[in-house]
Write a protein that holds these residues in place. Structure first.
Motif, short mmCIF file in Angstrom:
data_model
loop_
_atom_site.label_atom_id
_atom_site.label_comp_id
_atom_site.label_asym_id
_atom_site.label_seq_id
_atom_site.Cartn_x
_atom_site.Cartn_y
_atom_site.Cartn_z
N PRO A 186 -8.66 17.15 65.75
CA PRO A 186 -7.20 17.18 65.83
C PRO A 186 -6.68 18.58 65.52
O PRO A 186 -7.31 19.34 64.79
CB PRO A 186 -6.75 16.17 64.78
N ALA A 187 -5.55 18.88 66.05
CA ALA A 187 -4.94 20.17 65.75
C ALA A 187 -4.67 20.27 64.27
O ALA A 187 -4.34 19.27 63.61
CB ALA A 187 -3.63 20.32 66.54
N ALA A 188 -4.83 21.43 63.70
CA ALA A 188 -4.65 21.62 62.26
C ALA A 188 -3.28 21.15 61.81
O ALA A 188 -3.12 20.60 60.73
CB ALA A 188 -4.86 23.09 61.90
N ALA A 189 -2.30 21.32 62.64
CA ALA A 189 -0.94 20.89 62.28
C ALA A 189 -0.84 19.37 62.22
O ALA A 189 -0.01 18.83 61.50
CB ALA A 189 0.06 21.45 63.27
N ASP A 190 -1.69 18.65 62.97
CA ASP A 190 -1.63 17.19 63.00
C ASP A 190 -2.26 16.56 61.76
O ASP A 190 -1.83 15.50 61.33
CB ASP A 190 -2.36 16.64 64.23
N ALA A 191 -3.28 17.17 61.20
CA ALA A 191 -4.04 16.57 60.12
C ALA A 191 -3.18 16.19 58.91
O ALA A 191 -3.25 15.05 58.46
CB ALA A 191 -5.18 17.47 59.71
N PRO A 192 -2.35 17.07 58.37
CA PRO A 192 -1.58 16.68 57.20
C PRO A 192 -0.54 15.61 57.50
O PRO A 192 -0.14 14.88 56.61
CB PRO A 192 -0.88 17.96 56.75
N GLN A 193 -0.12 15.48 58.75
CA GLN A 193 0.91 14.51 59.10
C GLN A 193 0.34 13.11 59.32
O GLN A 193 1.09 12.16 59.40
CB GLN A 193 1.64 14.97 60.36
N ASN A 194 -0.96 12.98 59.45
CA ASN A 194 -1.59 11.70 59.70
C ASN A 194 -1.89 11.03 58.36
O ASN A 194 -2.81 11.43 57.64
CB ASN A 194 -2.87 11.91 60.50
N PRO A 195 -1.14 9.99 57.99
CA PRO A 195 -1.33 9.36 56.68
C PRO A 195 -2.71 8.75 56.50
O PRO A 195 -3.26 8.80 55.40
CB PRO A 195 -0.25 8.28 56.62
N ALA A 196 -3.31 8.21 57.57
CA ALA A 196 -4.64 7.61 57.44
C ALA A 196 -5.67 8.68 57.09
O ALA A 196 -6.52 8.49 56.22
CB ALA A 196 -5.02 6.91 58.75
N ARG A 197 -5.58 9.82 57.74
CA ARG A 197 -6.54 10.90 57.45
C ARG A 197 -6.31 11.48 56.05
O ARG A 197 -7.25 11.83 55.35
CB ARG A 197 -6.47 11.99 58.51
N GLN A 198 -5.07 11.56 55.63
CA GLN A 198 -4.78 12.06 54.29
C GLN A 198 -5.34 11.10 53.24
O GLN A 198 -5.91 11.52 52.24
CB GLN A 198 -3.27 12.24 54.08
N GLN A 199 -5.21 9.81 53.50
CA GLN A 199 -5.76 8.82 52.59
C GLN A 199 -7.28 8.93 52.50
O GLN A 199 -7.86 8.87 51.42
CB GLN A 199 -5.36 7.42 53.07
N ILE A 200 -7.92 9.14 53.64
CA ILE A 200 -9.38 9.31 53.66
C ILE A 200 -9.77 10.58 52.91
O ILE A 200 -10.72 10.57 52.11
CB ILE A 200 -9.89 9.32 55.11
N LEU A 201 -9.04 11.65 53.13
CA LEU A 201 -9.32 12.90 52.43
C LEU A 201 -9.19 12.71 50.92
O LEU A 201 -10.03 13.18 50.14
CB LEU A 201 -8.39 14.00 52.93
N ASN A 202 -8.16 11.99 50.48
CA ASN A 202 -7.98 11.72 49.06
C ASN A 202 -9.15 10.93 48.49
O ASN A 202 -9.63 11.21 47.39
CB ASN A 202 -6.67 10.97 48.82
N ARG A 203 -9.64 9.94 49.24
CA ARG A 203 -10.78 9.14 48.80
C ARG A 203 -12.04 10.02 48.67
O ARG A 203 -12.82 9.88 47.73
CB ARG A 203 -11.06 8.01 49.78
N LEU A 204 -12.23 10.93 49.64
CA LEU A 204 -13.40 11.81 49.59
C LEU A 204 -13.33 12.75 48.39
O LEU A 204 -14.34 13.02 47.74
CB LEU A 204 -13.52 12.60 50.89
#
Length: 106
Positions: A11-29
């Motif tokens: 995904p585009a770098a700008a999209d990553a922080p806006q995606n709540p599912a990916r942010q949640q996964i990143l927090n879990r990691l």
């Protein structure tokens, strides 16, 4: 046998922080990373083996849960991209990918 998985598109770098599912996964990691550091400390300090094994099991469960959430994220992205008037073979391909990804959990 299902066809090989396509390379995951980035995904585009700008999209990553806006995606709540990916942010949640990143927090879990990040949380799992902290647990692993704690385990390293426990081993270095000679902590009780049972306590270490208990923490290892907790980290493993956390990573398995994160893998399932990432699989769900993948399927959500694929279904959103492919399912709008998708031919049956496209849906079959997505379901084959799901089966493969879920099989890797165990």
């Amino acid at each position: 046998m299902p066809p090989p998985l396509e390379k995951a598109r980035k995904p585009a770098a700008a999209d990553a922080p806006q995606n709540p599912a990916r942010q949640q996964i990143l927090n879990r990691l990040k949380r799992a990373e902290g647990q692993l550091r704690g385990l390293q400390r426990m081993v270095e300090e000679g902590a009780d083996c049972l306590a270490i094994v208990t923490q290892l099991a907790a980290v493993r469960r956390a990573l398995e849960s994160t893998q399932l959430r990432m699989t769900r994220c993948h399927l959500h992205e694929r279904m959103r991209d492919d399912s709008m008037a998708a031919p049956p073979e496209a849906i079959d391909r997505i379901l084959d990918e799901m089966e493969t990804l879920l099989g890797r959990v165990r």
